[in-house]
Design a protein around this motif. Structure first.
Motif, PDB file in Angstrom:
ATOM      1  N   MET A   1       8.653  -5.901 -15.182  1.00  0.00           N
ATOM      2  CA  MET A   1       7.342  -5.462 -15.639  1.00  0.00           C
ATOM      3  C   MET A   1       6.292  -5.639 -14.531  1.00  0.00           C
ATOM      4  SD  MET A   1       5.657  -4.164 -18.127  1.00  0.00           S
ATOM      5  CE  MET A   1       3.984  -4.023 -18.753  1.00  0.00           C
ATOM      6  N   TYR A   2       6.343  -6.811 -13.871  1.00  0.00           N
ATOM      7  CA  TYR A   2       5.389  -7.095 -12.798  1.00  0.00           C
ATOM      8  C   TYR A   2       5.545  -6.091 -11.650  1.00  0.00           C
ATOM      9  CZ  TYR A   2       3.093  -9.480  -8.938  1.00  0.00           C
ATOM     10  OH  TYR A   2       2.297  -9.783  -7.872  1.00  0.00           O
ATOM     11  N   ALA A   3       6.818  -5.783 -11.322  1.00  0.00           N
ATOM     12  CA  ALA A   3       7.083  -4.829 -10.242  1.00  0.00           C
ATOM     13  C   ALA A   3       6.519  -3.451 -10.593  1.00  0.00           C
ATOM     14  CB  ALA A   3       8.578  -4.728  -9.982  1.00  0.00           C
ATOM     15  N   ALA A   4       6.674  -3.040 -11.848  1.00  0.00           N
ATOM     16  CA  ALA A   4       6.161  -1.747 -12.290  1.00  0.00           C
ATOM     17  C   ALA A   4       4.641  -1.696 -12.188  1.00  0.00           C
ATOM     18  CB  ALA A   4       6.607  -1.454 -13.723  1.00  0.00           C
ATOM     19  N   VAL A   5       3.991  -2.792 -12.559  1.00  0.00           N
ATOM     20  CA  VAL A   5       2.526  -2.858 -12.476  1.00  0.00           C
ATOM     21  C   VAL A   5       2.071  -2.755 -11.014  1.00  0.00           C
ATOM     22  CG1 VAL A   5       0.509  -4.325 -12.815  1.00  0.00           C
ATOM     23  CG2 VAL A   5       2.238  -4.162 -14.600  1.00  0.00           C
ATOM     24  N   CYS A   6       2.788  -3.451 -10.130  1.00  0.00           N
ATOM     25  CA  CYS A   6       2.442  -3.400  -8.704  1.00  0.00           C
ATOM     26  C   CYS A   6       2.595  -1.994  -8.146  1.00  0.00           C
ATOM     27  CB  CYS A   6       3.330  -4.372  -7.923  1.00  0.00           C
ATOM     28  SG  CYS A   6       2.938  -6.109  -8.206  1.00  0.00           S
ATOM     29  N   ILE A   7       3.694  -1.335  -8.545  1.00  0.00           N
ATOM     30  CA  ILE A   7       3.933   0.029  -8.066  1.00  0.00           C
ATOM     31  C   ILE A   7       2.842   0.965  -8.571  1.00  0.00           C
ATOM     32  CG2 ILE A   7       5.473   2.025  -8.255  1.00  0.00           C
ATOM     33  CD1 ILE A   7       7.813   0.024  -8.287  1.00  0.00           C
ATOM     34  N   MET A   8       2.522   0.849  -9.870  1.00  0.00           N
ATOM     35  CA  MET A   8       1.486   1.704 -10.453  1.00  0.00           C
ATOM     36  C   MET A   8       0.136   1.462  -9.798  1.00  0.00           C
ATOM     37  SD  MET A   8       2.643   3.865 -12.564  1.00  0.00           S
ATOM     38  CE  MET A   8       1.100   4.368 -13.308  1.00  0.00           C
ATOM     39  N   SER A   9      -0.163   0.210  -9.510  1.00  0.00           N
ATOM     40  CA  SER A   9      -1.441  -0.124  -8.864  1.00  0.00           C
ATOM     41  C   SER A   9      -1.503   0.456  -7.454  1.00  0.00           C
ATOM     42  CB  SER A   9      -1.615  -1.642  -8.801  1.00  0.00           C
ATOM     43  OG  SER A   9      -1.675  -2.200 -10.093  1.00  0.00           O
ATOM     44  N   SER A  10      -0.379   0.352  -6.745  1.00  0.00           N
ATOM     45  CA  SER A  10      -0.336   0.872  -5.377  1.00  0.00           C
ATOM     46  C   SER A  10      -0.489   2.386  -5.376  1.00  0.00           C
ATOM     47  CB  SER A  10       0.980   0.482  -4.704  1.00  0.00           C
ATOM     48  OG  SER A  10       1.103  -0.911  -4.599  1.00  0.00           O
ATOM     49  N   VAL A  11       0.225   3.059  -6.285  1.00  0.00           N
ATOM     50  CA  VAL A  11       0.152   4.519  -6.363  1.00  0.00           C
ATOM     51  C   VAL A  11      -1.255   4.969  -6.731  1.00  0.00           C
ATOM     52  CG1 VAL A  11       0.936   6.548  -7.637  1.00  0.00           C
ATOM     53  CG2 VAL A  11       2.596   4.831  -6.890  1.00  0.00           C
ATOM     54  N   THR A  12      -1.850   4.271  -7.709  1.00  0.00           N
ATOM     55  CA  THR A  12      -3.213   4.617  -8.126  1.00  0.00           C
ATOM     56  C   THR A  12      -4.203   4.422  -6.984  1.00  0.00           C
ATOM     57  OG1 THR A  12      -2.732   3.987 -10.420  1.00  0.00           O
ATOM     58  CG2 THR A  12      -5.054   4.124  -9.781  1.00  0.00           C
ATOM     59  N   GLY A  13      -4.040   3.305  -6.262  1.00  0.00           N
ATOM     60  CA  GLY A  13      -4.924   3.044  -5.128  1.00  0.00           C
ATOM     61  C   GLY A  13      -4.781   4.090  -4.049  1.00  0.00           C
ATOM     62  N   TYR A  14      -3.525   4.512  -3.783  1.00  0.00           N
ATOM     63  CA  TYR A  14      -3.264   5.546  -2.778  1.00  0.00           C
ATOM     64  C   TYR A  14      -3.899   6.867  -3.178  1.00  0.00           C
ATOM     65  CZ  TYR A  14      -0.675   9.168  -0.302  1.00  0.00           C
ATOM     66  OH  TYR A  14      -0.338  10.279   0.429  1.00  0.00           O
ATOM     67  N   VAL A  15      -3.700   7.261  -4.430  1.00  0.00           N
ATOM     68  CA  VAL A  15      -4.223   8.541  -4.908  1.00  0.00           C
ATOM     69  C   VAL A  15      -5.745   8.556  -4.845  1.00  0.00           C
ATOM     70  CG1 VAL A  15      -4.470  10.035  -6.931  1.00  0.00           C
ATOM     71  CG2 VAL A  15      -2.229   9.062  -6.361  1.00  0.00           C
ATOM     72  N   LEU A  16      -6.375   7.469  -5.296  1.00  0.00           N
ATOM     73  CA  LEU A  16      -7.840   7.418  -5.299  1.00  0.00           C
ATOM     74  C   LEU A  16      -8.405   7.398  -3.883  1.00  0.00           C
ATOM     75  CD1 LEU A  16      -8.498   4.878  -8.217  1.00  0.00           C
ATOM     76  CD2 LEU A  16      -8.800   7.362  -8.245  1.00  0.00           C
ATOM     77  N   THR A  17      -7.762   6.641  -2.996  1.00  0.00           N
ATOM     78  CA  THR A  17      -8.229   6.582  -1.608  1.00  0.00           C
ATOM     79  C   THR A  17      -8.055   7.934  -0.931  1.00  0.00           C
ATOM     80  OG1 THR A  17      -7.597   4.247  -1.481  1.00  0.00           O
ATOM     81  CG2 THR A  17      -7.993   5.399   0.598  1.00  0.00           C
ATOM     82  N   SER A  18      -6.906   8.567  -1.174  1.00  0.00           N
ATOM     83  CA  SER A  18      -6.656   9.883  -0.592  1.00  0.00           C
ATOM     84  C   SER A  18      -7.685  10.897  -1.081  1.00  0.00           C
ATOM     85  CB  SER A  18      -5.242  10.360  -0.953  1.00  0.00           C
ATOM     86  OG  SER A  18      -5.006  11.657  -0.448  1.00  0.00           O
ATOM     87  N   ALA A  19      -7.968  10.873  -2.378  1.00  0.00           N
ATOM     88  CA  ALA A  19      -8.936  11.814  -2.950  1.00  0.00           C
ATOM     89  C   ALA A  19     -10.331  11.584  -2.370  1.00  0.00           C
ATOM     90  CB  ALA A  19      -8.961  11.684  -4.463  1.00  0.00           C
ATOM     91  N   LEU A  20     -10.699  10.317  -2.201  1.00  0.00           N
ATOM     92  CA  LEU A  20     -12.016   9.984  -1.642  1.00  0.00           C
ATOM     93  C   LEU A  20     -12.126  10.466  -0.204  1.00  0.00           C
ATOM     94  CD1 LEU A  20     -14.748   8.458  -1.903  1.00  0.00           C
ATOM     95  CD2 LEU A  20     -13.551   6.438  -1.007  1.00  0.00           C
ATOM     96  N   LEU A  21     -11.098  10.191   0.602  1.00  0.00           N
ATOM     97  CA  LEU A  21     -11.144  10.580   2.007  1.00  0.00           C
ATOM     98  C   LEU A  21     -10.961  12.088   2.189  1.00  0.00           C
ATOM     99  CD1 LEU A  21      -9.121   7.666   3.625  1.00  0.00           C
ATOM    100  CD2 LEU A  21     -11.585   8.051   3.709  1.00  0.00           C
ATOM    101  N   LEU A  22     -10.306  12.744   1.232  1.00  0.00           N
ATOM    102  CA  LEU A  22     -10.197  14.201   1.298  1.00  0.00           C
ATOM    103  C   LEU A  22     -11.583  14.831   1.179  1.00  0.00           C
ATOM    104  CD1 LEU A  22      -8.062  16.560   1.392  1.00  0.00           C
ATOM    105  CD2 LEU A  22      -8.362  16.691  -1.093  1.00  0.00           C
ATOM    106  N   LYS A  23     -12.387  14.257   0.310  1.00  0.00           N
ATOM    107  CA  LYS A  23     -13.735  14.789   0.087  1.00  0.00           C
ATOM    108  C   LYS A  23     -14.715  14.307   1.147  1.00  0.00           C
ATOM    109  CE  LYS A  23     -17.082  15.632  -3.596  1.00  0.00           C
ATOM    110  NZ  LYS A  23     -17.393  15.424  -5.031  1.00  0.00           N
TER     111      LYS A  23
END
Length: 316
Positions: A1-23
């Protein structure tokens, strides 16, 4: 469960950072310095109104107020840099010979009629005796007009001589060069990294991969100009009855993948100009500028000028 949360957090952080820097790419990258901005670009000087790649075509386009001349360069047997699209002279002069096998003084004049490559069933007529110009002739006559040079041959001497001419005429800030082949672009950049280069075809594919995976905002880019076709124009250049369902599907997919407003806005925010070619009707002009393209390349500079004037599209 902890590993899944870490993965989801990392993916979410990547997507949000990418979207911010794209704009807002300048949060990470310094915007490239733009020494000129071209909205109105004359393909081969305006191949639909005067014979392509001739001094008459270039003068007509400049008199109209074009922002940039697009042309092609090759090397003669005696080492002269000439402005010509084709390696073989048959289409343009009626003589079945290669430019590289002839001295400049031996090159024949143009035919009085030439087909327009990007306009279906269209022939451009010109006067008799039009000659293939030297690149230096173009630089001499139009010292302040940006020039977009397609290096047609993977020839080290051609690249070196073009670079020498650009330096001689103090045009590093008014020139962009390259080719669809990555090897040629690499050689251009190595010969003179101060002359901005175009994205090659493999680099365009890489750019799209980076864009669709979200990696583009994190990656530095050496190129300063993206010059791409609008795939949908193929349906206007071909007889609709000759296009198979598979071809139509491929064109549709390519158009969707390549004509992306978010991609164009990201690149222009980084100081990378986006040129779409070769567009010859108002519907395509409108679409290109609506997508955020910096400039449109056309065979009909008068049509594009009239469109831009009517729609209050500012030139450079």
């Amino acid at each position: 469960m902890y590993a899944a949360v870490c993965i989801m957090s990392s993916v979410t952080g990547y997507v949000l950072t990418s979207a911010l820097l794209l704009k807002y790419p300048t949060l990470l990258h310094r915007k490239k310095r733009e020494t000129f901005v071209s909205r109105h670009i004359s393909h081969r000087g305006g191949a639909g109104e005067h014979l392509e790649n001739t001094m008459t075509a270039f003068k007509h386009a400049v008199d109209l107020g074009t922002d940039m001349l697009e042309l092609d360069c090759r090397l003669t047997k005696d080492g002269q840099v000439v402005v010509s699209h084709d390696a073989n002279l048959h289409r343009s002069t009626g003589i079945n010979a290669y430019i590289s096998d002839m001295a400049y003084t031996e090159l024949p004049p143009y035919l009085c009629k030439l087909g327009v490559t990007f306009q279906r069933e269209c022939v451009c007529e010109g006067g008799e005796g039009e000659r293939i110009p030297l690149l230096k002739d173009v630089f001499d006559m139009f010292p302040n007009i940006p020039v977009n040079i397609d290096i047609k041959d993977n020839n080290d001497m051609l690249i070196k001589k073009v670079s020498e001419l650009v330096l001689k005429y103090d045009r590093e800030h008014l020139t962009v060069w390259g080719n669809k082949r990555n090897q040629i672009v690499k050689k251009c950049y190595k010969e003179n990294p101060r002359i901005p280069v175009l994205f090659s075809f493999p680099r365009v594919l890489q750019l799209l991969c980076l864009f669709y995976t979200g990696l583009l905002p994190f990656i530095p880019l050496k190129e300063q100009f993206l010059e791409i076709p609008m795939p949908s124009i193929i349906t206007k250049l071909r007889d609709p009855n000759t296009l198979s369902k598979t071809e139509r599907f491929i064109i549709w997919i390519a158009d969707i993948l390549l004509m992306r407003k978010a991609l164009f806005h990201h690149l222009t925010a980084r100081g990378i100009q986006v040129y779409i070619w070769v567009l010859n009707d108002e519907e395509d002009f409108q679409r290109a500028f609506g997508l955020g393209a910096t400039g449109v390349m056309t065979d009909f500079p008068t049509r594009l000028k009239d469109f831009m004037d009517r729609n209050a599209i500012a030139k450079s």
